[in-house]
Write a protein that holds these residues in place. Structure first.
Motif, PDB file in Angstrom:
ATOM      1  N   THR A 142       7.677  18.082 -28.498  1.00  0.00           N
ATOM      2  CA  THR A 142       7.471  18.312 -27.256  1.00  0.00           C
ATOM      3  C   THR A 142       8.638  18.802 -26.460  1.00  0.00           C
ATOM      4  N   ASP A 143       9.878  18.631 -27.064  1.00  0.00           N
ATOM      5  CA  ASP A 143      11.200  18.908 -26.194  1.00  0.00           C
ATOM      6  C   ASP A 143      11.985  20.336 -26.741  1.00  0.00           C
ATOM      7  N   LEU A 147       8.145  23.151 -25.839  1.00  0.00           N
ATOM      8  CA  LEU A 147       8.739  23.461 -24.351  1.00  0.00           C
ATOM      9  C   LEU A 147       8.631  24.843 -24.373  1.00  0.00           C
ATOM     10  N   SER A 169       7.253  14.448 -31.018  1.00  0.00           N
ATOM     11  CA  SER A 169       8.670  14.740 -31.180  1.00  0.00           C
ATOM     12  C   SER A 169       9.180  14.025 -32.057  1.00  0.00           C
ATOM     13  N   THR A 174      13.816  11.938 -25.595  1.00  0.00           N
ATOM     14  CA  THR A 174      13.875  13.114 -25.092  1.00  0.00           C
ATOM     15  C   THR A 174      12.396  13.642 -24.780  1.00  0.00           C
ATOM     16  N   HIS A 175      11.355  13.063 -25.787  1.00  0.00           N
ATOM     17  CA  HIS A 175      10.098  13.303 -25.438  1.00  0.00           C
ATOM     18  C   HIS A 175       9.642  12.656 -24.074  1.00  0.00           C
ATOM     19  N   SER A 177      11.722  11.873 -21.571  1.00  0.00           N
ATOM     20  CA  SER A 177      12.272  12.849 -20.529  1.00  0.00           C
ATOM     21  C   SER A 177      11.503  13.943 -20.096  1.00  0.00           C
ATOM     22  N   MET A 178      10.959  14.673 -21.379  1.00  0.00           N
ATOM     23  CA  MET A 178      10.368  16.168 -21.032  1.00  0.00           C
ATOM     24  C   MET A 178       9.014  15.896 -20.658  1.00  0.00           C
ATOM     25  N   ILE A 181       9.598  15.714 -16.974  1.00  0.00           N
ATOM     26  CA  ILE A 181       9.730  17.153 -16.191  1.00  0.00           C
ATOM     27  C   ILE A 181       8.537  17.792 -16.320  1.00  0.00           C
ATOM     28  N   TYR A 182       7.567  17.729 -17.190  1.00  0.00           N
ATOM     29  CA  TYR A 182       6.481  18.586 -17.073  1.00  0.00           C
ATOM     30  C   TYR A 182       5.572  17.995 -15.945  1.00  0.00           C
TER      31      TYR A 182
END
Length: 208
Positions: A142-143, A147, A169, A174-175, A177-178, A181-182
């Motif tokens: 994912t990250d 990405l 991920s 971080t998955h 968090s990403m 963001i998406y």
């Protein structure tokens, strides 16, 4: 998911393509890059692929052959990850996981040596020449490679649909968090939906 829980620009058309990112044995089995919850999302990736095998492209991340290979910082990278070079892994570990390999053909494989399938390749030209206007993204991570795939598709002007329960991920934080963001930073350019939502609007000819 999309703010209204659906595909904001309507169903994907006949010119959509599914890019499944790096669902390979080296990320599924007992290596230093194993993604522990790849098996959790694999059934969803299989379901999407089964509905549209002829509209699926599997990317594969191809490591260097041995430590010391690679250009510039990639050489240093593979000194750190020498266990993930082909000589250490074995050639078979770059293969797709068996549940997905069975769809090739008609699904296609696109090899890459960096995170992004758009860098140093003619992928954009291939898709444009085939009339593709929409890219549906699944896979891992994912990250990292997901990405890079998503951002490249955005930059090239494709409509991008990310399937939230078909990406994974090796790092939960971080998955998460990403995904935030998406959903928020790229809310205008990336539509985030579940497998069921996608296949309701892009059903194809089969369900796994």
């Amino acid at each position: 998911m999309s703010k209204n829980g659906e595909l904001k620009y309507g169903p994907p058309g006949a010119d959509a393509i599914h890019i499944c990112v790096d669902m390979q044995r080296m990320f599924a089995e007992g290596t230093d890059w194993k993604m522990p919850w790849l098996p959790r999302v694999l059934p969803n990736v299989v379901e999407i692929t089964a509905a549209h095998p002829d509209r699926t492209v599997f990317t594969r991340f191809i490591p260097v052959k041995k430590p010391g290979d690679g250009v510039a910082m990639w050489r240093r990278y593979y000194e750190r990850w020498r266990s993930m070079t082909i000589d250490e892994l074995g050639q078979d570990m770059i293969d797709l996981v068996p549940d997905l390999a069975r769809f090739v053909p008609p699904a296609r494989i696109f090899n890459k040596h960096v995170y992004s399938p758009w860098t140093g390749s003619d992928l954009d030209a291939q898709l444009r020449n085939a009339g593709v206007d929409t890219v549906i993204v699944t896979g891992g991570e994912t990250d990292v490679c997901v990405l890079a795939t998503v951002l490249g598709a955005v930059d090239w002007g494709f409509r991008v649909i990310l399937v939230t329960d078909a990406v994974c991920s090796s790092a939960d934080e971080t998955h998460d968090s990403m995904m935030n963001i998406y959903l928020n930073r790229f809310g205008q350019q990336v539509e985030c939906v579940t497998t069921d939502m996608l296949l309701c609007d892009w059903p194809g000819g089969a369900r796994a």
